[in-house]
Enzyme design. Structure first.
Site, PDB file in Angstrom:
ATOM      1  N   ASP A 126     -45.620   5.582  -7.803  1.00 25.18           N
ATOM      2  CA  ASP A 126     -44.564   4.634  -7.452  1.00 25.18           C
ATOM      3  C   ASP A 126     -43.306   5.401  -7.063  1.00 25.18           C
ATOM      4  O   ASP A 126     -42.936   6.381  -7.725  1.00 25.18           O
ATOM      5  CB  ASP A 126     -44.280   3.701  -8.621  1.00 25.18           C
ATOM      6  CG  ASP A 126     -43.451   2.511  -8.178  1.00 25.18           C
ATOM      7  OD1 ASP A 126     -43.699   1.992  -7.076  1.00 25.18           O
ATOM      8  OD2 ASP A 126     -42.549   2.106  -8.925  1.00 25.18           O
ATOM      9  N   ARG A 142     -26.141   4.451 -15.130  1.00 25.95           N
ATOM     10  CA  ARG A 142     -25.192   5.576 -15.268  1.00 25.95           C
ATOM     11  C   ARG A 142     -23.802   5.052 -14.914  1.00 25.95           C
ATOM     12  O   ARG A 142     -23.219   4.312 -15.687  1.00 25.95           O
ATOM     13  CB  ARG A 142     -25.647   6.736 -14.378  1.00 25.95           C
ATOM     14  CG  ARG A 142     -26.947   7.392 -14.899  1.00 25.95           C
ATOM     15  CD  ARG A 142     -27.456   8.484 -13.983  1.00 25.95           C
ATOM     16  NE  ARG A 142     -27.940   7.959 -12.724  1.00 25.95           N
ATOM     17  CZ  ARG A 142     -29.186   7.475 -12.514  1.00 25.95           C
ATOM     18  NH1 ARG A 142     -30.064   7.493 -13.487  1.00 25.95           N
ATOM     19  NH2 ARG A 142     -29.557   7.003 -11.360  1.00 25.95           N
ATOM     20  N   GLU A 199     -40.430  -5.945  -9.964  1.00 24.39           N
ATOM     21  CA  GLU A 199     -39.898  -5.139  -8.866  1.00 24.39           C
ATOM     22  C   GLU A 199     -40.645  -5.551  -7.605  1.00 24.39           C
ATOM     23  O   GLU A 199     -41.877  -5.435  -7.531  1.00 24.39           O
ATOM     24  CB  GLU A 199     -40.057  -3.637  -9.127  1.00 24.39           C
ATOM     25  CG  GLU A 199     -39.088  -3.148 -10.189  1.00 24.39           C
ATOM     26  CD  GLU A 199     -39.020  -1.632 -10.313  1.00 24.39           C
ATOM     27  OE1 GLU A 199     -39.991  -0.948  -9.920  1.00 24.39           O
ATOM     28  OE2 GLU A 199     -37.990  -1.143 -10.816  1.00 24.39           O
ATOM     29  N   GLU A 201     -41.990  -4.862  -4.223  1.00 25.69           N
ATOM     30  CA  GLU A 201     -42.319  -3.649  -3.479  1.00 25.69           C
ATOM     31  C   GLU A 201     -43.435  -3.930  -2.479  1.00 25.69           C
ATOM     32  O   GLU A 201     -44.113  -4.953  -2.548  1.00 25.69           O
ATOM     33  CB  GLU A 201     -42.799  -2.527  -4.428  1.00 25.69           C
ATOM     34  CG  GLU A 201     -41.812  -2.201  -5.538  1.00 25.69           C
ATOM     35  CD  GLU A 201     -42.127  -0.907  -6.275  1.00 25.69           C
ATOM     36  OE1 GLU A 201     -42.868  -0.061  -5.730  1.00 25.69           O
ATOM     37  OE2 GLU A 201     -41.637  -0.750  -7.407  1.00 25.69           O
ATOM     38  N   ASP A 231     -44.179  -4.223  -9.347  1.00 30.51           N
ATOM     39  CA  ASP A 231     -44.200  -3.176 -10.377  1.00 30.51           C
ATOM     40  C   ASP A 231     -43.443  -3.714 -11.602  1.00 30.51           C
ATOM     41  O   ASP A 231     -42.254  -3.466 -11.766  1.00 30.51           O
ATOM     42  CB  ASP A 231     -43.520  -1.925  -9.792  1.00 30.51           C
ATOM     43  CG  ASP A 231     -43.428  -0.790 -10.791  1.00 30.51           C
ATOM     44  OD1 ASP A 231     -44.319  -0.681 -11.642  1.00 30.51           O
ATOM     45  OD2 ASP A 231     -42.453  -0.017 -10.706  1.00 30.51           O
ATOM     46  N   TYR A 242     -36.571   7.070 -20.563  1.00 32.10           N
ATOM     47  CA  TYR A 242     -36.698   7.708 -19.246  1.00 32.10           C
ATOM     48  C   TYR A 242     -36.055   9.086 -19.108  1.00 32.10           C
ATOM     49  O   TYR A 242     -36.343   9.790 -18.149  1.00 32.10           O
ATOM     50  CB  TYR A 242     -36.213   6.759 -18.143  1.00 32.10           C
ATOM     51  CG  TYR A 242     -34.760   6.861 -17.757  1.00 32.10           C
ATOM     52  CD1 TYR A 242     -34.405   7.362 -16.499  1.00 32.10           C
ATOM     53  CD2 TYR A 242     -33.751   6.459 -18.622  1.00 32.10           C
ATOM     54  CE1 TYR A 242     -33.081   7.438 -16.132  1.00 32.10           C
ATOM     55  CE2 TYR A 242     -32.438   6.532 -18.259  1.00 32.10           C
ATOM     56  CZ  TYR A 242     -32.090   7.029 -17.019  1.00 32.10           C
ATOM     57  OH  TYR A 242     -30.779   7.118 -16.658  1.00 32.10           O
ATOM     58  N   LYS A 251     -43.407   1.145 -17.384  1.00 29.96           N
ATOM     59  CA  LYS A 251     -44.032   0.787 -16.107  1.00 29.96           C
ATOM     60  C   LYS A 251     -45.556   0.705 -16.212  1.00 29.96           C
ATOM     61  O   LYS A 251     -46.222   0.524 -15.203  1.00 29.96           O
ATOM     62  CB  LYS A 251     -43.703   1.861 -15.062  1.00 29.96           C
ATOM     63  CG  LYS A 251     -42.222   2.111 -14.882  1.00 29.96           C
ATOM     64  CD  LYS A 251     -41.588   1.030 -14.038  1.00 29.96           C
ATOM     65  CE  LYS A 251     -40.209   1.440 -13.582  1.00 29.96           C
ATOM     66  NZ  LYS A 251     -39.725   0.551 -12.533  1.00 29.96           N
ATOM     67  N   THR A 255     -49.270  -3.598 -12.819  1.00 33.63           N
ATOM     68  CA  THR A 255     -48.760  -3.639 -11.450  1.00 33.63           C
ATOM     69  C   THR A 255     -49.641  -4.644 -10.727  1.00 33.63           C
ATOM     70  O   THR A 255     -50.867  -4.494 -10.730  1.00 33.63           O
ATOM     71  CB  THR A 255     -48.904  -2.258 -10.779  1.00 33.63           C
ATOM     72  OG1 THR A 255     -48.215  -1.286 -11.570  1.00 33.63           O
ATOM     73  CG2 THR A 255     -48.345  -2.261  -9.359  1.00 33.63           C
ATOM     74  N   GLU A 361     -31.072  -6.239 -11.146  1.00 32.62           N
ATOM     75  CA  GLU A 361     -29.963  -6.269 -10.187  1.00 32.62           C
ATOM     76  C   GLU A 361     -29.409  -7.677 -10.013  1.00 32.62           C
ATOM     77  O   GLU A 361     -28.195  -7.871  -9.935  1.00 32.62           O
ATOM     78  CB  GLU A 361     -30.445  -5.739  -8.834  1.00 32.62           C
ATOM     79  CG  GLU A 361     -30.883  -4.292  -8.862  1.00 32.62           C
ATOM     80  CD  GLU A 361     -31.718  -3.965  -7.635  1.00 32.62           C
ATOM     81  OE1 GLU A 361     -31.132  -3.628  -6.602  1.00 32.62           O
ATOM     82  OE2 GLU A 361     -32.955  -4.083  -7.716  1.00 32.62           O
TER      83      GLU A 361
HETATM   84 MN    MN Z   1     -41.187   0.516  -9.008  1.00 37.06          MN
END
Ligand code: MN
Length: 416
Positions: A126, A142, A199, A201, A231, A242, A251, A255, A361
């Protein structure tokens, strides 16, 4: 722009179907007896190619290519066979074709079929190639001043994922338990993820194996087709685990892919270039031609037993790196690629809020809940939610559809 090609399968000639003669996507299905068959979608039907092969109606260089009911053995025959088979199908399904009487007895209504995984996923990688997604996630995890990692404009970043948990649309997804630790906690806890997410994708399927490094053009030639890909991601597990090696259990739950492989050949009229480079790429990553595609995408969420709300609209054409560039980068180490390798594009978020491809998001890290059409709110997914991705390339009077990429979320397993 090419126009609609007319078929003797009447429902394939509608401007609304995702499966006109121009598409001919490849899938796998059964009709209740459990025997997996390979099929090609045409209008609201599936042409049973396993049955065509058994009836001696296909001209292939080997026998038993479709006996498993998946497309791996076909992919392994190589690009010349991909092309000649597509030419055969296009001719035989065209309006007025002499083969109509031979083929029509091997049509199955899609509504009578259960769709299964169209190919065996040998490996899953991915990537993280959405400029807007990478900026948004970097801002959240961050800070906005250093949102893009220093390597991001130079390397198509990825991680080696799990092939074992790739499932076909319609498969129920179980919320994971995992190790969680918010910044204000002294010790981690083991409990159900509370920030389970999607996600949006695209997945690229490798149909030709490689040994050693390949060029971007060679990589594009290796790609057999594309699917929609969700995902599923546990953001709270991800945030804690992470550093420094990237996503792992966050993850690995599942999927989901859409059930139809849309071939690169069907997408040819929709090729488009990646956006302008913000930093010049090293020469090995430069594209010799347009290698992205203009594919409209949307995300819908339906709470248990309730109507769906469309959460987001975007387009694959916003991605900073193409699948061919990602595949090229993947081989720089000498890593061999195999038939059935699946590459996730990375989350496809556009520039505006309504173009974002994840709840992370859309709800800005859970701080800005979304209001659904039902009046309910969401930050992340709740048990019983059904999440559906849809995608299509829009031609002149026809659509190249992918089918739905859907999954319903079941509660996490009980803890001791
Ligand atoms: Mn992904």
């Amino acid at each position: 722009m090419t126009q609609l090609r007319r078929s003797w399968v009447e429902t394939a000639n509608s401007s609304e179907t995702g499966f006109p003669l121009n598409n001919l996507p490849y899938g796998a299905f059964h009709t209740g007896d459990g025997t997996l068959r390979a099929g090609v979608a045409i209008g609201d039907h599936i042409l049973d190619v396993t049955a065509l092969e058994n009836a001696g109606l296909l001209d292939l260089p080997e026998t038993g290519v479709f006996s498993r009911g998946t497309w791996n053995d076909f992919m392994a025959l190589g690009a010349d066979v991909w092309e000649s088979f597509r030419t055969f199908l296009t001719d035989a399904l065209s309006e007025g074709a002499a083969q109509q009487s031979d083929l029509e007895k091997h049509l199955v209504a899609i509504s009578d079929a259960t769709l299964e995984m169209p190919f065996t996923v040998t490996e899953f990688t991915d990537f993280y190639a959405g400029r807007h997604h990478a900026f948004n996630v970097g801002s959240l995890f961050r800070d906005p001043a250093n949102a893009l990692p220093p390597n991001w404009l130079h390397i198509p970043i990825g991680y080696n994922g799990r092939a074992s948990s790739v499932v076909v649309s319609g498969t129920e997804i179980t919320r994971p338990n995992g190790q969680l630790k918010a910044p204000d906690m002294d010790m981690p806890v083991f409990e159900a993820s509370k920030r389970f997410d999607l996600e949006l994708e695209m997945g690229a399927i490798v149909g030709k194996p490689s040994k050693g490094r390949v060029s971007v053009q060679e990589a594009d030639d290796m790609i057999f087709g594309y699917v929609l890909l969700n995902d599923w991601s546990a953001r709270d597990i991800q945030a804690w685990e992470y550093v420094p090696l990237g996503p792992f259990q966050a993850k690995a739950t599942a999927t989901t892919i859409s059930p139809w492989i849309v071939t690169k050949a069907a997408l040819e009229p929709f090729r488009t270039s990646t956006p302008p480079r913000e930093k010049e790429l090293l020469p090995y990553l430069s594209e010799p031609g347009p290698m992205l595609y203009d594919i409209d995408l949307e995300v819908g969420l339906a709470p248990e037993g309730k109507a769906e709300t469309i959460l987001s609209h975007t387009n694959y054409n916003v991605m900073y790196y193409s699948a061919a560039q990602q595949l090229t980068h993947h081989t720089t180490s000498g890593c061999p690629m195999r038939v059935g390798d699946l590459l996730g594009s990375g989350t496809i978020s556009g520039p505006e809020k309504e173009n974002r491809g994840s709840l992370l998001e859309l709800s800005w890290g859970g701080k800005e809940p979304l209001t659904l059409d039902t009046g309910e709110t969401r930050t992340f997914l709740e048990d019983g939610d059904t999440l559906t991705l849809r995608g299509a390339a829009q031609g002149d009077g026809y659509r190249i559809g992918f089918g739905e990429c859907s999954g319903k979320l079941a509660p996490a397993p009980a803890l001791d």
